[in-house]
Design an enzyme around this catalytic site. Structure first.
Site, PDB file in Angstrom:
ATOM      1  N   ASP A  73       0.795  -1.239   0.117  1.00  0.00           N
ATOM      2  CA  ASP A  73       0.087  -0.013   0.177  1.00  0.00           C
ATOM      3  C   ASP A  73       0.892   1.185   0.282  1.00  0.00           C
ATOM      4  O   ASP A  73       0.396   2.315  -0.319  1.00  0.00           O
ATOM      5  CB  ASP A  73      -0.816  -0.138   1.334  1.00  0.00           C
ATOM      6  CG  ASP A  73      -2.091  -0.699   1.187  1.00  0.00           C
ATOM      7  OD1 ASP A  73      -2.673  -0.879   0.057  1.00  0.00           O
ATOM      8  OD2 ASP A  73      -2.788  -0.979   2.180  1.00  0.00           O
TER       9      ASP A  73
HETATM   10  C1  BGC Z   1      -3.029  -3.877   4.356  1.00  0.00           C
HETATM   11  C2  BGC Z   1      -2.668  -4.903   3.193  1.00  0.00           C
HETATM   12  C3  BGC Z   1      -1.370  -4.361   2.656  1.00  0.00           C
HETATM   13  C4  BGC Z   1      -0.235  -4.334   3.662  1.00  0.00           C
HETATM   14  C5  BGC Z   1       1.143  -3.858   2.755  1.00  0.00           C
HETATM   15  C6  BGC Z   1      -1.620  -3.872   5.370  1.00  0.00           C
HETATM   16  O1  BGC Z   1      -2.161  -3.163   6.341  1.00  0.00           O
HETATM   17  O2  BGC Z   1      -4.031  -4.361   5.195  1.00  0.00           O
HETATM   18  O3  BGC Z   1      -3.694  -4.778   2.412  1.00  0.00           O
HETATM   19  O4  BGC Z   1      -1.072  -5.319   1.492  1.00  0.00           O
HETATM   20  O5  BGC Z   1      -0.464  -3.617   4.554  1.00  0.00           O
HETATM   21  O6  BGC Z   1       0.918  -2.720   2.906  1.00  0.00           O
END
Ligand code: BGC
Length: 811
Positions: free
Chosen positions: A483
């Site tokens: 993200d």
């Molecule tokens: C999110 C995921 C994401 C991960 C890495 C998590 O907090 O829920 O969707 O893939 O972070 O960024």
């Protein structure tokens, strides 16, 4: 250092001090009514949606921590204490908290008075039961007071903590017999209310928080409890609470139980009001009656335990590794169910008011619970797919109550569409139910615009095919799985959120990770087409997969590992040419598990680089070297201090990808070593460093660059649970569901010895014994099913056959 121990027989973690490094919590509830419940009885309850229908208040970021919950105060001759230690924090003579599957039990004592509280949400009712049992272990008669306490939330948790000008005037309650009803909002023709009951007539009550606490006092020394009598207050506005007061006497050796029920009622249309403005109490009374005696409560708890026993019997292992056994047989699967229920909404790190259900999150979570509750997995898939757009992209999040996409976040995370293929293929392999593909599913929740689920999958695939960048690699959009890798985020101003800025498409930033995903799930999609007999579509998909494979080798390989991405200026990300962030974990794990570079000998090189550059004793870091400054072309990832979260933290979620990748190239020793590093049961002894619960995975463990290397955060709601279960059950222990049966393909450490797995697959029971007489890490030399040797390693599923006895010889 440990703060408790595992009781494998009872399937419980037993916490032996309330002073754990962080609150260690449990989840109560299986269907619609849920509670978070900590080892000091902190937490809160909600119905379906932690944001919109919050029953009791909880203040995140509180001091002291975890200050708010369902409390019982005991006042014996001026000595005031709580069975869960908080909030009064009087020293206890004994304390124990047992977190079990869907229930928690706290037992403590002071001055030879024992109090034990069992909290759980029964299987079929929207309520939480707190059964309190008090026992006098002294030789004297004891007289003391007991006060219950909960604080109601005025339903919408965000509004409740912001809109005070209104909220301080709307609270309404009603008290009848031993039931306190919370009715706020019933006037505006809402059809719901909450109640808190006791199965015994109290000697008094309070419903006004101010009256209960007194001015300028906290819940650690309520005035009413100190005065040893309640004030029978009726809240009008301000903050409604529910507190019962009992004056009790126990003879030496005598025990007494009182059952408290916190319930939620949503009246059906026809029974909304007895008359306008008056709540219909009958449904609440029916529920209260169902748990009115200790016997009834014991039966309901027994049913809950049986339910879990049944669920967990779908997959269990016996090996010579007790920690592995307990994680696989109990806690890992339990956590997978919790992620099914919560997605990323409510934990002690997720406020329940922010993120609801994540598209990618829930798709991945499903990989870990589909074998437990296939029917509900089916329903979940259809809900998730309904938030997809016609072009194949999808809302990134949706609200559990409305099941509608979250407009504030929108779409543009270009990995999202492919996760739908991941979960649908897992569901079909588990169940053999191809009919799901023919279900009509709306786009953007618009029922007038629907297509079959299969068409949704096709759009998922096509979304990647039609969104390729200059290197023929997938455009990353706002971000992919990571993200925080916001390669198109040029325009962020201070105060703006990373994830809501930047164009959702392009301009040209590309993701090697999505390329790996495409190879993996493109092949899955092709195999679905194959099973359906749609060979042209299969061919089209495989061609696109081949092209992607070549694009990765051509432009996604950096010499010793896979590149991470190209930024919006087409500069490499995750390359040895970069000054920081030279190697990332995600493409190494995912490209290899997708099979990329295996035959070319690159896979092993990539995984060796992971070991050399990213490994630590607490797990594999997300990237190295950590970013030491903020990079405009990379976005949020570089906003974290080095060693935390996506900036070189040990992101537990993608450690299993690397472990799976190791099994793909046959290195069982290393795959298991990686498995153990982040596995909670193996970390129990260092709980003072790890700090989060030793029975569940956390999202992140601080990396080597962090001040507190090894410290975990964000426990419970993480895709780590599902991926680790996939890794250990399907790749290490090697029992993989497939369209036509179960594939057996273990990859274990050479000294792992023999083991057995019981697997329920499509209602048949498979008893599988794996013998590793040659101490190999991978390879199956012979499989005997019901006395007959089979060809290959797929045990074909035969309709109507209910048991399979299987012996597998590795070698
Ligand atoms: C999110 C995921 C994401 C991960 C890495 C998590 O907090 O829920 O969707 O893939 O972070 O960024």
């Amino acid at each position: 250092m440990k703060f408790g121990f595992f009781d494998d027989n009872e399937k419980e973690y037993v916490i032996t001090t309330p002073k754990t490094p962080l609150p260690w919590i449990n989840y109560l509830g299986s269907n619609d009514f849920f509670s978070l419940y900590s080892n000091t009885s902190g937490g809160y309850s909600f119905y379906k949606d932690a944001k919109l229908l919050r029953l009791t208040r909880y203040r995140y970021n509180n001091i002291p921590t975890d200050n708010g919950g369902k409390y019982f105060y005991i006042n014996e001759n001026g000595t005031i204490w709580n069975p869960g230690w908080q909030p009064v924090k009087a020293e206890l003579d004994s304390y124990e908290c047992r977190h079990g599957l869907g229930y928690s039990k706290i037992t403590s004592s002071k001055n030879q008075l024992e109090a034990s509280v069992t909290a759980f949400v029964p299987l079929n009712d929207n309520c939480e039961i707190n059964q309190l049992i008090l026992t006098n272990h002294s030789n004297e008669k004891k007289t003391f007071s007991l006060f219950s306490y909960i604080e109601f939330c005025l339903w919408n948790a965000v509004d409740d903590m912001t809109n005070f000008q209104r909220n301080l005037s709307i609270g309404e309650v009603e008290v009848e017999d031993s039931v306190i009803y919370h009715k706020t909002e019933y006037r505006e023709r809402r059809n719901h209310y909450a109640y808190f009951s006791a199965n015994e007539k109290p000697d008094g009550f309070d419903t006004s928080r101010d009256a209960f606490l007194g001015s300028y006092r906290g819940i650690d020394h309520p005035q009413v409890v100190e005065q040893n009598t309640s004030s029978n207050s009726i809240a009008s506005g301000w903050s409604p609470i529910a507190s019962h007061y009992f004056n009790l006497t126990l003879e030496p050796g005598e025990s007494k139980g009182i059952v408290f029920v916190l319930g939620y009622i949503e009246n059906k249309e026809e029974e909304k009001w007895e008359s306008p403005g008056i709540i219909n109490k009958a449904p609440a009374k029916t529920v209260i009656e169902r748990y009115f005696t200790d016997e009834k409560v014991t039966t309901a708890l027994h049913e809950l335990k049986e339910y879990w026993k049944h669920l967990l019997s779908n997959y269990s292992v016996e090996s010579k590794e007790p920690k592995l056994n307990r994680m696989v047989n109990i806690w890992n699967q339990y956590q997978c169910m919790v992620t099914f229920n919560m997605s990323r909404s409510a934990s002690y790190f997720e406020s329940g008011t922010g993120r609801g259900m994540g598209f990618r999150d829930s798709c991945q979570d499903l990989l870990g619970f589909v074998h437990l509750i296939p029917d509900r997995a089916r329903e979940r898939i259809l809900d998730i797919a309904s938030t997809q757009f016609e072009d194949g992209s999808a809302y990134h999040q949706y609200q559990p109550l409305t099941k509608k996409g979250n407009l504030d976040i929108g779409s543009g995370f270009n990995d999202d569409p492919l996760w739908l293929i991941a979960c649908v293929s897992a569901y079909i392999k588990e169940t053999g139910d191809f009919s799901i593909l023919a279900e009509l599913v709306p786009f953007d929740n618009d029922k007038t615009n629907s297509a079959t689920l299969f068409e949704h999958l096709k759009r998922s695939l096509n979304y990647t095919i039609t969104h390729l960048g200059p290197h023929k690699l997938p455009l990353i959009g706002r971000a992919d799985w990571n993200d925080c890798l916001n390669l198109n985020c040029f325009s962020k101003e201070p105060g703006e959120s990373f994830q809501t800025t930047g164009p959702s498409e392009g301009p040209i930033a590309e993701s090697v990770f999505i390329a790996g995903m495409f190879v993996k799930y493109g092949k899955e999609y092709a195999s679905i087409c194959h099973e359906l007999g749609d060979y042209d579509e299969e061919k089209r998909a495989l061609l696109a997969v081949d092209e992607m494979y070549d694009a990765v080798l051509q432009s996604g390989w950096d010499g010793d590992w896979f590149l991470r991405a190209y930024d919006a200026a087409s500069e490499k990300v995750g390359s040895k040419e970069c000054s920081e962030g030279q190697i990332f974990i995600e493409p190494q794990g995912f490209c290899v598990l997708a099979g990329i570079g295996v035959k070319e000998g690159l896979a092993q090189k990539a995984l060796d680089s992971v070991k050399e550059r990213l490994d630590t004793k607490y797990g594999i870091m997300l990237l190295q070297p950590a970013y030491t400054k903020y990079y405009l072309n990379l976005g949020e990832i570089s906003s974290y201090p080095p060693g935390y979260k996506e900036n070189a933290g040990i992101f537990c979620h993608n450690n299993p990808w690397v472990s799976i990748a190791e099994t793909v190239i046959g290195r069982g020793d290393r795959a298991f070593e990686i498995y153990k590093k982040t596995c909670p049961a193996y970390l129990e002894d260092i709980s003072e460093i790890h700090r989060t619960e030793p029975y569940v995975y956390s999202q992140m463990i601080a990396g080597a660059d962090a001040a507190f290397h090894g410290e975990a955060k964000n426990s419970w709601l993480t895709g780590t649970a599902a991926w680790t279960f996939v890794n250990v059950s399907q790749f290490i222990l090697g029992i993989k569901p497939d369209y036509k049966g179960l594939i057996v393909d273990p990859c274990v450490p050479s000294n792992f010895g023999n083991y057995t797995v019981k697997r329920v697959f499509r209602d048949a029971e498979y008893f599988i014994t794996v013998k590793n007489l040659d101490s190999v890490q991978k390879g199956v030399k012979k499989i005997i099913v019901d006395g007959v040797e089979i060809e290959g390693n797929l045990i074909p599923f035969e309709e109507g056959k209910t048991t399979y006895q299987v012996t597998v010889f590795m070698g």
